[in-house]
Design a protein around this motif. Structure first.
Motif, PDB file in Angstrom:
ATOM      1  N   ASP A   1       0.809  -1.228  -0.028  1.00  0.00           N
ATOM      2  CA  ASP A   1       0.219  -0.089   0.178  1.00  0.00           C
ATOM      3  C   ASP A   1       0.845   1.108  -0.053  1.00  0.00           C
ATOM      4  N   TYR A   2       1.260   1.854  -1.190  1.00  0.00           N
ATOM      5  CA  TYR A   2       2.079   3.008  -1.639  1.00  0.00           C
ATOM      6  C   TYR A   2       1.737   4.222  -0.706  1.00  0.00           C
ATOM      7  N   ASP A   3       0.161   4.424  -0.522  1.00  0.00           N
ATOM      8  CA  ASP A   3      -0.098   5.475   0.073  1.00  0.00           C
ATOM      9  C   ASP A   3       0.229   5.424   1.570  1.00  0.00           C
ATOM     10  N   LYS A   4       0.086   4.274   2.303  1.00  0.00           N
ATOM     11  CA  LYS A   4       0.458   4.181   3.676  1.00  0.00           C
ATOM     12  C   LYS A   4       2.199   4.257   3.809  1.00  0.00           C
TER      13      LYS A   4
ATOM     14  N   ARG B   1       4.022   6.073   1.773  1.00  0.00           N
ATOM     15  CA  ARG B   1       4.465   7.245   1.808  1.00  0.00           C
ATOM     16  C   ARG B   1       4.149   8.109   2.886  1.00  0.00           C
TER      17      ARG B   1
ATOM     18  N   ARG C   1       4.033   9.516  -7.680  1.00  0.00           N
ATOM     19  CA  ARG C   1       2.968   9.946  -7.277  1.00  0.00           C
ATOM     20  C   ARG C   1       2.074  10.935  -8.245  1.00  0.00           C
TER      21      ARG C   1
ATOM     22  N   SER D   1      10.290   7.993  -0.216  1.00  0.00           N
ATOM     23  CA  SER D   1       9.404   6.640  -0.103  1.00  0.00           C
ATOM     24  C   SER D   1      10.353   5.337  -0.346  1.00  0.00           C
TER      25      SER D   1
END
Length: 102
Positions: free
Chosen positions: A2-5, A7, A66, A79
């Motif tokens: 989960d790249y949003d988490k 990041r 992103r 990240s």
């Protein structure tokens, strides 16, 4: 992943680093940005992975990028720095091991 988490965690991690460690993160970014234009291209990213022995995933660059401008700025590279430094198990090497250099 989960790249949003990741990041969000990466930015919190960076904010809590010492000045010396933040400088290390900046140097990491500059080492990837080999042409010095302020962004890391996919070619520079892949060159780094190859040089360091990391395996590329098909979606990693796209997920790190992103804003979708086909380049990684410092924040986006933070990240990657975080993943390498903190989540060694999430970064695989070509030989199947993990590395800790950064």
């Amino acid at each position: 992943m989960d790249y949003d988490k990741i990041r969000g965690a990466a930015m919190a991690y960076y904010a809590n680093l010492s000045d010396e460690e933040q400088l290390h993160a900046w140097k990491f970014f500059k080492s990837l940005d080999t042409d010095g234009n302020g962004t890391v291209s996919r070619k520079e990213y892949l060159s780094f992975l190859e040089k360091e022995g990391y395996a590329d995933t098909q979606t990693a660059f796209r997920m790190l990028d992103r804003n979708g401008d086909s380049g990684l700025d410092f924040e986006e590279c933070t990240s990657l720095f975080y993943i390498i430094r903190v989540h060694q198990g999430a970064v695989s090497c070509k030989n199947g091991s993990t590395q800790e250099k950064y």
